[in-house]
Design an enzyme around this catalytic site. Structure first.
Site, PDB file in Angstrom:
ATOM      1  N   LYS A   9     -10.551  -1.122  10.311  1.00  0.00           N
ATOM      2  CA  LYS A   9     -10.585  -2.337   9.492  1.00  0.00           C
ATOM      3  C   LYS A   9     -10.836  -3.566  10.363  1.00  0.00           C
ATOM      4  CE  LYS A   9      -7.471  -0.280   6.111  1.00  0.00           C
ATOM      5  NZ  LYS A   9      -8.191  -0.055   4.865  1.00  0.00           N
ATOM      6  N   GLN A  50      -4.469  -5.261   6.907  1.00  0.00           N
ATOM      7  CA  GLN A  50      -5.430  -6.219   6.344  1.00  0.00           C
ATOM      8  C   GLN A  50      -5.377  -7.576   7.032  1.00  0.00           C
ATOM      9  OE1 GLN A  50      -7.775  -5.468   4.353  1.00  0.00           O
ATOM     10  NE2 GLN A  50      -7.085  -3.437   3.725  1.00  0.00           N
ATOM     11  N   HIS A  76       0.869  -1.174   0.000  1.00  0.00           N
ATOM     12  CA  HIS A  76       0.000   0.000   0.000  1.00  0.00           C
ATOM     13  C   HIS A  76       0.914   1.236   0.000  1.00  0.00           C
ATOM     14  CE1 HIS A  76      -2.844   2.918   1.780  1.00  0.00           C
ATOM     15  NE2 HIS A  76      -3.815   2.080   1.475  1.00  0.00           N
TER      16      HIS A  76
HETATM   17  N1  PMP Z   1      -1.843  -0.577   4.593  1.00  0.00           N
HETATM   18  C1  PMP Z   1      -2.772  -1.382   4.079  1.00  0.00           C
HETATM   19  C2  PMP Z   1      -2.370  -2.770   3.654  1.00  0.00           C
HETATM   20  C3  PMP Z   1      -4.081  -0.937   3.947  1.00  0.00           C
HETATM   21  O1  PMP Z   1      -5.010  -1.743   3.429  1.00  0.00           O
HETATM   22  C4  PMP Z   1      -4.408   0.369   4.371  1.00  0.00           C
HETATM   23  C5  PMP Z   1      -5.817   0.916   4.227  1.00  0.00           C
HETATM   24  N2  PMP Z   1      -6.350   0.744   2.948  1.00  0.00           N
HETATM   25  C6  PMP Z   1      -3.404   1.157   4.919  1.00  0.00           C
HETATM   26  C7  PMP Z   1      -2.142   0.659   5.014  1.00  0.00           C
HETATM   27  C8  PMP Z   1      -3.682   2.543   5.416  1.00  0.00           C
HETATM   28  O2  PMP Z   1      -4.527   2.482   6.510  1.00  0.00           O
HETATM   29  P1  PMP Z   1      -5.209   3.819   7.081  1.00  0.00           P
HETATM   30  O3  PMP Z   1      -5.828   4.494   5.892  1.00  0.00           O
HETATM   31  O4  PMP Z   1      -6.220   3.319   8.054  1.00  0.00           O
HETATM   32  O5  PMP Z   1      -4.138   4.632   7.690  1.00  0.00           O
END
Ligand code: PMP
Length: 403
Positions: free
Chosen positions: A223, A200, A120
């Protein structure tokens, strides 16, 4: 365990969109919240609202004890060694920034940072900022043709003695699971600091800090059936204690004068300002919710749903699946052949189906897969066979319309 009854605990899932009952297949973006989480947060605002750690009055004492009790709950939940190793952040993104930028004084020009090619953006961009500051070099660990991290290439890269290895536990796009335990052990053997993005994984897998033995592990409350605006940075005490603070100000200090400031000890040193108190309390209720469920049965239920989803998508025909394996967790990435992912998403939405479409904050992965984007259907503990069947039925009609 009757999973279909669980749904009644999630008020948002009982709605219809037009003539269609909501089919929520976007849990990887954010999960729905059980009534227990919503109630815990409103109870705090209705009865106990006060700032933490500061005042002598009873409301503040109640808020502080509820807030600090969640730190103990998180410690137990992920089997951390000490409560000081649990830092409340606003989410995974803030946590990774806190670690990456907090390492600035420990890295120097030429040091190597290994990243996950399926990461990500939250586990890429903060490292780029660190590399810019320090002159460190970033190298992505390549993927195999099956969209798994290439373990041979990883071992070769470890021979270059990286300073940091940052991986995701579960890919937010593909749902693939990295063998993080083995990869952490190999990284530690060459002296690298290890960070795992667990955003995740936390709602689906057992996450145990003693078993994993990483230096840093991150996740977001929203999440895992909790509220937005709260996340956890776990850090092994010695590694955490060496980080420079990202934010400075109230709470994180011991002594301030115009001549200089001394910082507080952990965990306060890394929690500047008024924290998200209601969200921390909501996170505590989310952990209670997860722990009220039988872990093995939940895992079996979610794996059966994922298998059904993968199989039915394959049966439908005209669908490209990406990195779909039996041992994946929580999500399936797909495209309807020749069609733009956004069109597919909009047409599904018209039938009450919520999926995510786009690059999923993983542009480098999209480039590796040769895609402009894709759709992702993702599952939670409240997902049912019926959700999957309705989704497949809707996708069939989208396919008939477009192809
Ligand atoms: N890492 C992963 C693997 C994610 O799925 C996400 C959220 N989509 C994030 C980081 C970022 O999380 P947040 O937006 O809650 O800071």
């Amino acid at each position: 365990m009757e999973f279909s009854q669980l749904r009644s605990q999630f008020p948002a899932l009982t709605q219809s969109l037009g003539d269609y009952p909501l089919v929520y297949l976007d849990t990887a973006a954010t999960s729905q919240k059980p009534q227990g989480v919503i109630d815990a947060m409103s109870r705090y605002y209705q009865a106990d609202n006060a700032n933490v750690h500061r005042a002598a009055h009873q409301l503040s004492a109640r808020a502080t004890s509820q807030y600090e009790a969640v730190r103990d709950k998180v410690k137990a939940f992920i089997n951390a060694d000490r409560r000081e190793e649990i830092i409340f952040t606003h989410g995974t993104t803030e946590g990774i920034n806190l670690v990456a930028l907090g390492l600035a004084s420990q890295l120097k020009a030429g040091d190597l940072i290994l990243l996950d090619s399926a990461a990500h953006h939250a586990n890429i961009v903060p490292w780029q900022m660190l590399a810019k500051q320090t002159g460190a070099e970033i190298v992505p660990i390549p993927l195999t043709d099956e969209a798994r991290l290439d373990q041979d290439a990883y071992r070769q890269l470890l021979a270059r003695k990286p300073s940091v290895v940052a991986l995701c536990h579960v890919s937010n796009v593909l749902g693939t699971v990295n063998p993080v335990k083995e990869m952490i052990a190999q990284a530690k053997a060459v002296g690298a600091l290890t960070l795992i993005d667990g955003a995740q994984a936390i709602a689906h897998l057992e996450v145990d800090m003693q078993a994993l033995d990483c230096d840093f592990y991150l996740f977001s409350g929203h999440k895992m059936y909790g509220p937005t605006g709260i996340g956890i940075l776990y850090g092994r005490y010695e590694a955490l204690d060496k980080l420079d603070p990202l934010l400075t100000g109230g709470e994180m200090i011991k002594q301030v004068s115009f001549e200089g400031t001394t910082f507080n000890i952990l965990p306060n040193r890394l929690e500047a300002g008024t924290p998200p108190i209601a969200e921390v309390i909501g996170l505590g209720a989310a952990i209670d919710f997860i722990q009220s469920l039988p872990r093995e049965a939940v895992r079996a239920h979610e794996q059966a749903l994922l298998k059904r989803l993968q199989a039915k998508l394959k049966q439908l025909g005209g669908i490209s699946l990406y990195g779909a394996h039996d041992d994946n967790v929580g999500a399936v990435a797909f495209n309807l052949s020749g069609e733009h992912h956004q069109d597919v998403g909009i047409l599904l939405d018209q039938q009450g189906i919520a999926v995510r479409c786009g690059h999923h904050c993983a542009m480098p992965l999209m480039q590796t897969l040769g895609l402009a984007g894709c759709c992702r259907a993702s599952l939670g503990v409240y997902s049912t066979d019926e959700d999957i069947d309705r989704f497949i039925q809707a996708l069939k009609s989208v396919k008939e319309l477009l192809l």
